[in-house]
Design a protein around this motif. Sequence first.
Motif, PDB file in Angstrom:
ATOM      1  N   LEU A  83       0.932  -1.266   0.173  1.00 33.61           N
ATOM      2  CA  LEU A  83      -0.149  -0.066  -0.129  1.00 33.61           C
ATOM      3  C   LEU A  83       0.754   1.318   0.043  1.00 33.61           C
ATOM      4  CD1 LEU A  83      -2.941   0.924  -0.008  1.00 33.61           C
ATOM      5  CD2 LEU A  83      -2.594   1.046   2.495  1.00 33.61           C
ATOM      6  N   GLU A  84       1.979   1.076   0.703  1.00 38.04           N
ATOM      7  CA  GLU A  84       2.938   2.317   1.000  1.00 38.04           C
ATOM      8  C   GLU A  84       3.573   2.455  -0.708  1.00 38.04           C
ATOM      9  OE1 GLU A  84       4.373   5.725   2.420  1.00 38.04           O
ATOM     10  OE2 GLU A  84       3.135   4.674   3.383  1.00 38.04           O
ATOM     11  N   ASN A  85       3.805   1.646  -1.103  1.00 36.81           N
ATOM     12  CA  ASN A  85       4.574   1.486  -2.400  1.00 36.81           C
ATOM     13  C   ASN A  85       3.735   1.955  -3.496  1.00 36.81           C
ATOM     14  OD1 ASN A  85       7.038   0.732  -1.227  1.00 36.81           O
ATOM     15  ND2 ASN A  85       6.749  -1.675  -1.917  1.00 36.81           N
ATOM     16  N   GLU A  86       2.519   1.656  -3.310  1.00 35.52           N
ATOM     17  CA  GLU A  86       1.453   2.129  -4.378  1.00 35.52           C
ATOM     18  C   GLU A  86       0.977   3.679  -3.929  1.00 35.52           C
ATOM     19  OE1 GLU A  86      -0.386   1.304  -7.834  1.00 35.52           O
ATOM     20  OE2 GLU A  86       0.653  -0.287  -6.624  1.00 35.52           O
ATOM     21  N   LYS A  87       1.021   3.768  -2.924  1.00 35.07           N
ATOM     22  CA  LYS A  87       0.711   5.339  -2.547  1.00 35.07           C
ATOM     23  C   LYS A  87       1.868   6.236  -2.896  1.00 35.07           C
ATOM     24  CE  LYS A  87       0.640   8.245   1.440  1.00 35.07           C
ATOM     25  NZ  LYS A  87       0.707   8.218   2.861  1.00 35.07           N
ATOM     26  N   VAL A  88       3.286   5.780  -2.930  1.00 34.04           N
ATOM     27  CA  VAL A  88       4.396   6.579  -3.336  1.00 34.04           C
ATOM     28  C   VAL A  88       4.132   6.669  -4.983  1.00 34.04           C
ATOM     29  CG1 VAL A  88       6.884   6.493  -3.445  1.00 34.04           C
ATOM     30  CG2 VAL A  88       5.843   6.050  -1.412  1.00 34.04           C
ATOM     31  N   ARG A  89       4.056   5.653  -5.472  1.00 31.24           N
ATOM     32  CA  ARG A  89       4.118   5.451  -6.838  1.00 31.24           C
ATOM     33  C   ARG A  89       2.888   6.303  -7.545  1.00 31.24           C
ATOM     34  NH1 ARG A  89       1.618   2.860 -10.842  1.00 31.24           N
ATOM     35  NH2 ARG A  89       0.166   1.818  -9.740  1.00 31.24           N
ATOM     36  N   ALA A  90       1.668   6.478  -6.814  1.00 36.70           N
ATOM     37  CA  ALA A  90       0.757   6.975  -7.267  1.00 36.70           C
ATOM     38  C   ALA A  90       1.029   8.689  -7.168  1.00 36.70           C
ATOM     39  CB  ALA A  90      -0.651   6.872  -6.358  1.00 36.70           C
ATOM     40  N   ALA A 119       9.803  15.049  -7.624  1.00 32.54           N
ATOM     41  CA  ALA A 119       9.049  13.548  -7.405  1.00 32.54           C
ATOM     42  C   ALA A 119      10.007  12.615  -6.609  1.00 32.54           C
ATOM     43  CB  ALA A 119       8.363  13.009  -8.869  1.00 32.54           C
ATOM     44  N   GLY A 120       9.435  11.980  -6.085  1.00 31.53           N
ATOM     45  CA  GLY A 120      10.378  10.693  -5.377  1.00 31.53           C
ATOM     46  C   GLY A 120       9.776  10.075  -4.169  1.00 31.53           C
ATOM     47  N   PRO A 121      10.083   9.092  -3.720  1.00 30.91           N
ATOM     48  CA  PRO A 121       9.651   8.484  -2.473  1.00 30.91           C
ATOM     49  C   PRO A 121       9.915   9.171  -1.165  1.00 30.91           C
ATOM     50  CG  PRO A 121      11.303   7.154  -3.257  1.00 30.91           C
ATOM     51  CD  PRO A 121      11.240   8.502  -4.169  1.00 30.91           C
TER      52      PRO A 121
END
Length: 156
Positions: free
Chosen positions: A103-110, A153-155
């Motif tokens: 979920l966190e990875n998907e949030k960062v990617r979004a 942009a970035g995590p």
Amino acid sequence: MFWTLLIFVVLLIVLSRFAFKPLVAAVEAREASLEAAITKAAQDRDAAARLLAEQQAQLEAARAEAQKYIADSRVTAEKLKTSMLEETRAQQQEMLERARRDLENEKVRAIAELRREAVDLALAGAGKLIAKNLDDAANRKLVEDFLASIPAAGPR
């Protein structure tokens, strides 16, 4: 009276010689066989009592062994239940952690995708403004300020 007494004595002698002895012998034989049967019945009763006691002892031993197996089975089942619960909880925790990471990875990617889209839109708008008013310093400053206000942009 004499004849009656004589007939009685003769009859007594004849009966004692031919009938009483075999009758007494038969009664004695019957009595002996009854005593033997009673003795045999008593022995059989004692043997049956011993066998019954042995069977009861074996039955009690079997019950005790069965109770032991049941108790051992309960302990084993409880250990297995505890082990399975711990394993299930560990798997559940691992799945939750994996879901949180995904979920966190998907949030960062979004968020990164959204920022790229915003930058692309800003660049397109700025390009149109620059193409239309190439000398207009105010428009240029406006686009540059807008671009500067967008963080990279970035995590997170």
